[in-house]
Structure formats: C-alpha cells, structure tokens
Design a protein around this motif. Sequence first.
Motif, PDB file in Angstrom:
ATOM      1  N   LEU A  38       0.833  -1.205   0.000  1.00 40.46           N
ATOM      2  CA  LEU A  38       0.000   0.000   0.000  1.00 40.46           C
ATOM      3  C   LEU A  38       0.868   1.254   0.000  1.00 40.46           C
ATOM      4  N   ALA A  39       1.954   1.245   0.780  1.00 36.56           N
ATOM      5  CA  ALA A  39       2.825   2.414   0.847  1.00 36.56           C
ATOM      6  C   ALA A  39       3.484   2.707  -0.495  1.00 36.56           C
ATOM      7  N   LEU A  72       3.150   9.317  -1.671  1.00 36.28           N
ATOM      8  CA  LEU A  72       3.850   9.871  -0.515  1.00 36.28           C
ATOM      9  C   LEU A  72       5.185   9.160  -0.382  1.00 36.28           C
ATOM     10  N   ASP A  73       6.120   9.815   0.250  1.00 33.73           N
ATOM     11  CA  ASP A  73       7.364   9.164   0.634  1.00 33.73           C
ATOM     12  C   ASP A  73       7.094   8.430   1.947  1.00 33.73           C
ATOM     13  N   ALA A  74       6.553   7.218   1.835  1.00 28.59           N
ATOM     14  CA  ALA A  74       6.086   6.474   3.001  1.00 28.59           C
ATOM     15  C   ALA A  74       7.079   5.372   3.354  1.00 28.59           C
ATOM     16  N   ALA A  75       7.372   5.255   4.638  1.00 27.97           N
ATOM     17  CA  ALA A  75       8.250   4.213   5.159  1.00 27.97           C
ATOM     18  C   ALA A  75       7.461   3.347   6.123  1.00 27.97           C
ATOM     19  N   GLU A  91      -7.040   4.535   4.946  1.00 31.03           N
ATOM     20  CA  GLU A  91      -7.812   5.769   5.087  1.00 31.03           C
ATOM     21  C   GLU A  91      -6.957   6.899   5.651  1.00 31.03           C
ATOM     22  N   LEU A  92      -6.090   6.595   6.595  1.00 30.43           N
ATOM     23  CA  LEU A  92      -5.226   7.626   7.164  1.00 30.43           C
ATOM     24  C   LEU A  92      -4.244   8.161   6.131  1.00 30.43           C
ATOM     25  N   LEU A  93      -3.676   7.287   5.309  1.00 34.72           N
ATOM     26  CA  LEU A  93      -2.766   7.749   4.266  1.00 34.72           C
ATOM     27  C   LEU A  93      -3.508   8.561   3.213  1.00 34.72           C
ATOM     28  N   ARG A 106       5.510  13.285   3.380  1.00 32.69           N
ATOM     29  CA  ARG A 106       6.145  12.095   3.944  1.00 32.69           C
ATOM     30  C   ARG A 106       5.235  11.492   5.009  1.00 32.69           C
ATOM     31  N   ALA A 107       5.358  10.195   5.176  1.00 35.15           N
ATOM     32  CA  ALA A 107       4.582   9.483   6.193  1.00 35.15           C
ATOM     33  C   ALA A 107       5.401   8.303   6.689  1.00 35.15           C
TER      34      ALA A 107
END
Length: 419
Positions: free
Chosen positions: A307-308, A313-316, A339-341, A352-353
């Motif tokens: 999902l990331a 987003l730059d999600a880690a 939903e939060l993302l 970023r997340a």
Amino acid sequence: MRQLGSWVARAGVGFVRACVVAAVSMLVPAVWAAAVALGIWWGPANPWSWIAPFMLVCVGTLALSRPVCRIVRVLVTRWTATVIPAGYRQAGEVTRMSTGYWWNGFSYERSRRDALLDQKCRVRWSDPANWRDLRFTGIVPLTAGVIASLPPAGVAAAVLGLGRPAPAARLVGALGVVVAVASAPYAWRAIELVAVRFLRPSPAMELAGRVEELTAQRADATVAQAAEIRRIERDLHDGAQARLVALGLSLATAGKLMETDPGGAKALMRDAQAGATASLAELRELIRGISPPVLTERGLVDAVRALALNIPLDAAVSADAPLRLEPPIESAIYFGISELLTNAVRHAQASRAHISLTQDDTGIIAEVEDDGRGGADVRADGGLAGLRRRLAVFDGTLEITSPPGGPTHVRMAVPCASS
C-alpha cells in the motif's frame, strides 16, 4: 532547609485542597442546614415550617447530587490522575419516522424538540446512577468531608484561641496549629478513597453500558455492511455488468457476421477481447477493494508495504515481526491505515509518512505519522469517527494528536494474539 521548604509547599497545597474538598462535600448538608434554619425561623405555628424545609431538602439534594459527584471526579482526576468512570446512561439517537413523528427510544413526538426534551427527562430520572450519586452525597460529608475539615478547623481554632489571653484558650489555639499543619498534606487524600469506593459504576451499570455500546457497534456494523454491499452492487452494475452485456452483444453480432462479413466479425471479436480484458481488470480492482490478495496471502505487514508503494507519498514502513492476525482484525487495520494515508494526501497535503506496526502483550499497535498541516479532528459524521467505531468492534482504540501546523500522529491499538 530544602526539606522544610518542600514540607511548607505540600502543607500549603494540601490546605487549599482540603478546603475545596470540605466545601464540595458539605454542599448538600448546607442545604439541609438551611432548610432546618428556615423551619425554625418560621416557627411551629406556621404550616409551612415543615413542608417548605422538606421540599427544599428533597429538591436541593436531587439538584446537587450529580454536580457534586462530577466535581469530585474532576478533582480526583486532576489531583491523583485516577480516572473514575461516570457510568451515566447515554441518550440514543432521535430519528424521524416515515409518518412524520420523531422516535426517541421511548415514545413518538410531533417535533424533534419535544422528542429530545422527553428523552432527556426519561434518561435523567430513570438512570440507576441517580441512587449511587444520592448515596455518595450522604456518605462523603461523614467521611472525606469530616477529614478534610481538620485543617481549616485547626486554623479557625488557632485564630480564636491565640487571640485570647486565657491559658486554656491559648492551649487550644496551639493544638489547632499543630492539627492544621500536621493534617494539611494528607487530609484531602481521603476523597480519592471514598470516590473510588462509592462512585464507581456498579456491575449492573457496567453491564448495561456494555450492552448499549455493543448495540451501537452492531448498528454501525450493519449500516457499514449495507453501504458496502450497495457500493459493490453499484460497481458491478455500472462497470463489469455493462461491459459483459456489451461483450455478449458483440459476440452475438460477430456470430451473425461471420459468413457475410468476416472482417467486421474479426473487428468485433477484437473489441470483445478488449472488453473482456477491461472487465477482468475491473473485477480484480473490485476484489482488491473488498479484500486485497496480498493481505490474504502474505499478511498485514506485506500488504501495508504494498500500500505504501502505491500512495503518492514518501512512506516508510517499519514492523518488529511478520505478524499474522485474525483476518477481520488484519482487514480493519489495513483499511484504517489506507484511510489515514488517503487523508494525509487529500486533506493534510503531506509529503512524507511513517507507518509503524508493533506488537506487545496486549495486541497489535499501528501508528501513522505524516508531516502535513495538521488540524485533524474527529467529527461525528467523519471518516475518523467511522474508523474509531470499526476498531471499537474489536475493543480497539484510536488516539489522534494533530496540532495546527502538524505533524499528525494517529495510534490504533487492537487487543489480539498473533500466530
């Protein structure tokens, strides 16, 4: 010297708190004393000398019992960090029926205002917590109220005794000083013990509250399930079904043109093949929205990582172990993170997340933090409120920290066991 200063500070704070506890505890007895004084002032010849005091005692006690209990809970929580659940019965939703009347859970009313007033009255006076509050207002003056009155009583005795020349009066004044100073740091603490013992919801009240909570959760789950079924039906009707109908028509037409117009038939067959491919893609997308295959096959951690990768987003993602949970819990956490993302991209304008998945002795903890503009709040009809209700079905919790300007930090905790 430092210990003496600390003792003086504790004594000063304790004296103030003891005075507050004594004042709150004696509010209802003060009403009783005022009623007795009123009866004495009117005299025995006046027929109201006993009717009016009796009415004053009843009305005053009923009116002050719940505010006194609420003040005591606030004081105990603020001074000792001990949270005492209120356990009051909560009013349900007021809904309008097809007949035009309003249903409040007890009766039908002609207007919403009348329904709310009737519901408030019924809930207030049928609440079993009323008897608990009345019992507490009768107990607290004789326990915590008496103990908390020692410091102010000692100060009063010191002022009256030391101001007189008689040796006995001075001795009483000196004893008052000793009592006030010695009891000030501790006299107010009795309110915590009394409140915890007599203000807790009874087992019957806790059971009734739990039943109401589960009923509300079941209703929310039913509504969410019905909405999801309607969404699936709409997607199938507007997407895959329409394409499959067109595919059938194209194949039927191609069959008729096969002998007379082979070229046109081949073109229709190619269009039908493209339509079948598009329908298959739509069905896969629909299935992915119901239950992502990677979630079913590889578990929560890999599903969140996938999902990331698909979120702009730059999600880690960090996880302490490859967790495998019960499928309903994995689905709830996965779609909660999704939903939060989505909110971070759509509303918070984040770049970023960070998603964290950890497990402790109680269950799974999922944390999502983004660098967006913050200001997220839980509205009754918003997505975060719906997420909180979905987690509550599993006794889960949702905690949000989102100051204006960011960052936004959301913590989801669900009690469970991994396999």
